[in-house]
Design a protein around this motif. Sequence first.
Motif, PDB file in Angstrom:
ATOM      1  N   ALA A 252      12.534  -2.127  -6.154  1.00 42.02           N
ATOM      2  CA  ALA A 252      11.507  -3.035  -5.637  1.00 42.02           C
ATOM      3  C   ALA A 252      12.112  -4.242  -4.944  1.00 42.02           C
ATOM      4  CB  ALA A 252      10.597  -3.480  -6.782  1.00 42.02           C
ATOM      5  N   SER A 253      13.318  -4.679  -5.398  1.00 44.43           N
ATOM      6  CA  SER A 253      13.925  -5.868  -4.803  1.00 44.43           C
ATOM      7  C   SER A 253      14.377  -5.624  -3.369  1.00 44.43           C
ATOM      8  CB  SER A 253      15.117  -6.310  -5.651  1.00 44.43           C
ATOM      9  OG  SER A 253      16.079  -5.277  -5.708  1.00 44.43           O
ATOM     10  N   SER A 254      14.602  -4.355  -3.020  1.00 42.59           N
ATOM     11  CA  SER A 254      15.109  -4.067  -1.683  1.00 42.59           C
ATOM     12  C   SER A 254      14.044  -3.518  -0.750  1.00 42.59           C
ATOM     13  CB  SER A 254      16.264  -3.061  -1.783  1.00 42.59           C
ATOM     14  OG  SER A 254      15.796  -1.853  -2.334  1.00 42.59           O
ATOM     15  N   ARG A 255      12.821  -3.417  -1.232  1.00 44.29           N
ATOM     16  CA  ARG A 255      11.738  -2.914  -0.392  1.00 44.29           C
ATOM     17  C   ARG A 255      10.581  -3.897  -0.398  1.00 44.29           C
ATOM     18  NH1 ARG A 255       9.879   2.845  -2.143  1.00 44.29           N
ATOM     19  NH2 ARG A 255       8.544   2.418  -0.354  1.00 44.29           N
ATOM     20  N   GLU A 256       9.926  -4.010   0.691  1.00 43.92           N
ATOM     21  CA  GLU A 256       8.751  -4.864   0.747  1.00 43.92           C
ATOM     22  C   GLU A 256       7.595  -4.161   0.058  1.00 43.92           C
ATOM     23  OE1 GLU A 256       9.719  -6.946   5.071  1.00 43.92           O
ATOM     24  OE2 GLU A 256       7.861  -5.839   4.730  1.00 43.92           O
ATOM     25  N   ARG A 257       6.781  -4.902  -0.681  1.00 47.79           N
ATOM     26  CA  ARG A 257       5.619  -4.318  -1.332  1.00 47.79           C
ATOM     27  C   ARG A 257       4.636  -3.825  -0.262  1.00 47.79           C
ATOM     28  NH1 ARG A 257       3.477  -4.509  -6.336  1.00 47.79           N
ATOM     29  NH2 ARG A 257       5.091  -5.969  -7.004  1.00 47.79           N
ATOM     30  N   VAL A 258       4.212  -2.588  -0.397  1.00 52.60           N
ATOM     31  CA  VAL A 258       3.287  -2.014   0.583  1.00 52.60           C
ATOM     32  C   VAL A 258       1.903  -2.609   0.386  1.00 52.60           C
ATOM     33  CG1 VAL A 258       4.586   0.133   0.658  1.00 52.60           C
ATOM     34  CG2 VAL A 258       2.673  -0.089  -0.917  1.00 52.60           C
ATOM     35  N   ARG A 259       1.108  -2.511   1.417  1.00 56.44           N
ATOM     36  CA  ARG A 259      -0.269  -3.016   1.340  1.00 56.44           C
ATOM     37  C   ARG A 259      -1.104  -2.063   0.496  1.00 56.44           C
ATOM     38  NH1 ARG A 259      -5.019  -2.803   4.584  1.00 56.44           N
ATOM     39  NH2 ARG A 259      -4.023  -1.184   5.857  1.00 56.44           N
ATOM     40  N   VAL A 260      -1.775  -2.608  -0.519  1.00 54.66           N
ATOM     41  CA  VAL A 260      -2.603  -1.797  -1.406  1.00 54.66           C
ATOM     42  C   VAL A 260      -3.958  -1.624  -0.749  1.00 54.66           C
ATOM     43  CG1 VAL A 260      -3.609  -1.586  -3.708  1.00 54.66           C
ATOM     44  CG2 VAL A 260      -1.358  -2.665  -3.403  1.00 54.66           C
ATOM     45  N   ALA A 261      -4.118  -0.528  -0.019  1.00 54.55           N
ATOM     46  CA  ALA A 261      -5.366  -0.276   0.699  1.00 54.55           C
ATOM     47  C   ALA A 261      -5.517   1.222   0.903  1.00 54.55           C
ATOM     48  CB  ALA A 261      -5.365  -0.998   2.043  1.00 54.55           C
TER      49      ALA A 261
END
Length: 701
Positions: A11-20
Motif C-alpha cells: 500500500a505504501s508504494s501504490r496510490e489508493r484507488v478511487r472507491v467507486a
Amino acid sequence: MTSPARIGAEASSRERVRVAHVDRAAYRDWLWRYVGSGARYSRLYAYDDFVARWPSLTDWFAAPLSQRTFDTDNPVPGQHPHGGAGMIMPYLSYLSLVQGVGLDYEVLFARTFASPFTASAASTGLGIDRGVFESHVSRLVQLGYTQASARTDLRAALGRLLLHRGNPDLSAITMNDLDELRGAVDSFTERLRREPIREFYSRSRGKRLPADPIEAFHHSLTRRINAAHLLLFTIGQVDAAPPGRVDAASWTTRLAPVGTPPKMRAVIDRYLRLHLEANLGREQTVRHSRDALRRLTSWLRGQHPEITSFDQLRRAHAEEFLRWLGEQTSEHTGVPLALTTRRSIVTLLARFVNETAAWGWDDVPGRVLFTRGDIPKIARTVPRFIPDHELAALMSAVDRLPDPYQRAALIVARWSGARRDEIRRLAIDCLDTYPDGHPRLRIPVGKGYTERTIPLHPEAAAALRPLIDLARTRHARGRYDPSVGRAVEHIFTVRGKLLSKAFLFDLALKTACTTAGLLDSQGRPTISAHRFRHTIGTQLAEGGARLQTIMAVLGHRTPHMSLIYASLSDPTVKQQYQDALDRHLDGVALAGPAAQALREHRLDPQAVSWLQTNFLKTELELGHCLRLPQEGPCECDLVLTCSKFLTTSDYAPRLRARLATEQTLIADAVERGWDHEVERHQRTADRINALLSDLGEERQH
C-alpha cells in the motif's frame, strides 16, 4: 461502520484507488470477454440491481454489516440471502482483483464465499495465475495433503487474502497478511457469538450440524489458514513456521489465568517470556512453570482475594498453599495428585521466587517462601523393565500396526531406549552406519541437553528408512529448533507438522496392548513407552555393559540413574543369593510345597529376579514365603501347604515348639468340647509333623 480494506500488495508504494462503481459498459465488455454466455446476463443484471440499491460504493462500505451481507430485502433464515443466482460476489471480486478495491474481511466471512480460483475463464480475466495456484496445490499434496483438501484449503485462505489485498499476485502475500487474516477470524468469531449473522444460510440436506457451529467455523478457517501458511513457509515466501495444530502455541498467549491481578500478570508474563525468548529452559519446562504459577494464582484468587501482588506473600501463605496442594485431585482421573506432580509444582515455584529475588524485580516476594524441605519426597523405585514374554507379545502386535509412523516410533523406542520426544524429533539425517555397516542412530538434544549417537538394531533401522526416504521426497522446509540453534527437517512429519507424542506412542500402545492382551482391570495398557527405556537399561546391565555405556546409550548426564540398572543386575548380589540357596541345598534338608520347585530350579524367572534382591524379606516364623508382592499377602503361616512355602532343618526347633502349642490347644479344645477347634488344630499339627518328617526329624505325637 467499516472502511474500505487496505488495497494492493504494498500500500505504501501504490496510490489508493478511487472507491467507486465501474462503468456499466466497461464491466459489460469484461464479462463478454471472459465469462461464458450462460452467466453473462445474470451477472450484468446483478450489477444493475446492486448499483441501483447502492449508488455510492463508499456508502456500501460504510453501511452496517447486516445491510451489506444480503442482496434481498427481509431475508428468511434457511433460504438463500442473496436472491438466488443473482449474487453480487462476482462483481465484488472483479472490483477487488481488476480495479484494486480491496474487500474487508467481515464481508468475506459473512457472505457466501466465491473463490477466484475456479476453472472458468473468468479467473484469467481476474489476473489470477492458475499455473502458480496449481503448483501450490501440488506442493501441499507432496507434503501429505489429499488433492481435494489441498485445493479446498488454499481456495478458502488464499482467495480471501487476495480479495482483501485487492491484488491477484500470489507471490506478494506476506506474514503480516497471514497474521491480519488470523486476527480477523478471531474477531469475527467473537462477533458471531453476539450476532447470528450466518444463521440465514441453509445447510445441505442430511448434513448434521456441529455441536458448536461458531467454533466449527473458527476451527475450519484457522485450519485452512494454517495450510496456506505451511505452503508459503515451505516455498520460502514467509520465514515464520506455522503452528503445529489449529490451537498450537495457544498456551503462550495465555500465560496467566483469567482474573489474575495486573501486577501478578505482568510478573508472570515477564518471567515466562524471558525463559522462552532467552532459551533459559526447555519449552516443556516453561509450560510446567506456567501451570505451577496458575495453580498458585488460582488458589490465591479463591482463598486470598485481597492479595494483588506477589510481594504481599509470606511464609504462612506458602504453608497454607502446600496443605491445599496435598488435598488436590487430578482433573483427569479424580485421584490425588501424584507425588511427582506436587514435587514439580513446588520445585518450580521455589525457582520462580528465588530467581526473581536474585534479579531484583519489583512486585515479587523477594524472600524465601519454599525450602527444599517443602519438596515432597518420592520413593526410589527400580526400573520396571518389560518381561520377555510380554515384550514378545507386544512387539508382535506392534508389527501389525497399520500406521508406519506409529510402528517405527515404537520399534525405535524398543531398540534405542530413547525418550518419546527424542524419537519424535529425529532428523532425516539421523541414521548412518559404523565402518562395519552396523546401523547407527543420532539422537537429538533432549532432556539431557546432549546430542548422542548409539548403535541401533537393524530391525529399527529398517523401520526408519522408508520414512526417511518419504521425508526426503517431500522436500519440506526445516523448522528452527532452539535446542540446536538451526532449522531441522524431521522424519515424523505429516503436512509439515510434527506428529504428536500422543499419536505416536499413547494411541499406538493402546492399540498394541489391546491386541496383545496387556491391559489392567480397567482396560488400560500395562506398558508405557518409557518402559522400553527401562528394558534397554536392564538388558545392557544384565549383558555386562559398563556404566559409561549405559550412560551413553540412555543419555544420562550423571551416573546416578545408570547405577540403578547396574545394581539391579549386580552379579555379586546374584552370586551371594545363589550361594545361600546352594548352602541350603547341599547341607540342609528342605521341606514344604516349594522345596521341589527350588531343587529342580523350576521357579519363574520373574520370581528369581525379585528374590535375588529380597531374599531376607521372605523369612517367616517357620520358614520362607516365595510369594511375589504382586501375588497378594502371604498365607504361609496360616496354611502351611501353600505352594510358595519353604522350610529347612534350621527351623526344626521352631516347628517343634509350634507343634507343642498346637497339641496344647487340641487338649484344651477337647476338654471344652469344641470339636471344630480340635479338628482345625489337629490338621495344623499333622502338617507340622509332615514337615518334620520331610526334614528327617522325629515325629511327635
